[in-house]
Enzyme design. Structure first.
Site, PDB file in Angstrom:
ATOM      1  N   GLU A 183       0.842  -1.196   0.000  1.00  0.00           N
ATOM      2  CA  GLU A 183       0.000   0.000   0.000  1.00  0.00           C
ATOM      3  C   GLU A 183       0.881   1.251   0.000  1.00  0.00           C
ATOM      4  OE1 GLU A 183      -3.809   1.727   2.555  1.00  0.00           O
ATOM      5  OE2 GLU A 183      -2.247   0.597   3.600  1.00  0.00           O
ATOM      6  N   LYS A 212      -9.564   1.503  -2.765  1.00  0.00           N
ATOM      7  CA  LYS A 212      -9.827   0.963  -1.428  1.00  0.00           C
ATOM      8  C   LYS A 212     -11.241   1.307  -0.973  1.00  0.00           C
ATOM      9  CE  LYS A 212      -7.650   1.139   3.199  1.00  0.00           C
ATOM     10  NZ  LYS A 212      -6.538   1.808   3.926  1.00  0.00           N
ATOM     11  N   CYS A 265      -5.338  -3.196   2.508  1.00  0.00           N
ATOM     12  CA  CYS A 265      -5.147  -2.930   3.932  1.00  0.00           C
ATOM     13  C   CYS A 265      -6.400  -3.118   4.790  1.00  0.00           C
ATOM     14  CB  CYS A 265      -4.539  -1.541   4.120  1.00  0.00           C
ATOM     15  SG  CYS A 265      -3.687  -1.332   5.717  1.00  0.00           S
TER      16      CYS A 265
END
Length: 276
Positions: free
Chosen positions: A43, A115, A156
């Site tokens: 990330e 994300k 994440c």
């Protein structure tokens, strides 16, 4: 294909694109030189800068992003698929998107993902973290078709939402990427447990390239990039420190074997909640 040699790059990303491109250039050359077909990055591999005023001068639309373009050039140069972890790009509402790109060995973009779940948390003894103040959420899961089967793209904090991975598993993902920049506190407590759980639940390989170290913007990240097989076995744990690379050889036949032994993706039932 029944096997895949994959390289995982662990980074301590800088607060500018140029330094991170230099790091990834070295990782890509090393990965290709050791026979890897795919390089997975963490990330915010492209840019990690908490100073919003400065970041606003650096972050551009995905189509114009220098890190994405550099990864395309490196993929074509080395004949290497690159999952570029993520990098911030401009969102329509003026915030950023935490944006990942899967690039094939010709340098062509094969999939993009933003994300979905943003890190808005309050860890005891620490200042609140409100990722949604700077970032807009994505609005769709992405599964990319590749020569090695379906690649599921997540980032994440998505890791904490298991229904995402169930959807990807049911859609046929053989490998799920979870590039991350975990905090040290949550990394020590939850990182390996959650990653192994996601692999076991989906019967897929989980590849989690991570940030590690103290960054120029003052943040500290946990490291311990992991590769986990569909039975929950850890194939690689890269510990702390960056930049560095690890190679893993994935036996993709293990996906079908794990799902045949424990067919949880097929036998789940939706039942109502009865409150008593």
């Amino acid at each position: 294909m029944d096997s895949l040699r994959l390289a995982i790059g662990q980074m301590c990303s800088a607060d500018n694109h140029a330094a991170n491109i230099a790091t990834v250039s070295a990782l890509a050359a090393d990965a290709a030189g050791q026979g890897a077909k795919v390089l997975a990055l963490p990330e915010v591999a492209g840019l990690m800068n908490a100073n919003r005023k400065v970041a606003l001068t650096q972050v551009v639309k995905a189509a114009d992003d220098p890190f994405v373009a550099a990864c395309q050039e490196l993929a074509a140069k080395h004949g290497l698929w690159i999952h570029n972890g993520s990098t911030p790009v401009l969102a329509p509402d003026g915030r950023f998107l935490n944006h990942t790109t899967l690039i094939d060995d010709q340098g062509l973009i094969r999939a993009e993902y933003d994300k979905v779940h943003l890190f808005d948390v309050q860890i005891e003894g620490q200042a609140p973290i409100g990722e949604s103040k700077r970032y807009a959420p994505g609005d769709a899961l992405v599964l990319a078709d590749t020569p090695w089967g379906g690649f599921g793209l997540t980032i994440c904090y998505d890791l904490r939402f298991p229904y995402l991975y169930r959807v990807l598993g049911q859609a046929g993902a053989s490998v799920v990427f979870i590039p991350s920049a975990f905090t040290v506190t949550t990394g020590r407590a939850h990182w390996e447990t959650l990653l192994r759980a996601r692999a076991i639940e989906t019967g897929a390989f989980v590849i989690a390239a991570a940030q590690s170290g103290t960054h120029a913007d003052g943040r500290e990240t946990y490291g311990h990039s992991l590769a986990v097989d569909p039975w929950g076995r850890v194939l690689a744990d890269m510990g702390e420190g960056a930049p560095k690379m690890a190679l893993v050889d994935l036996d993709l036949s293990l996906v079908e074997k794990a799902r045949a032994q424990i067919p949880a993706l097929q036998t789940g039932r939706d039942v109502p909640l009865r409150r008593v």
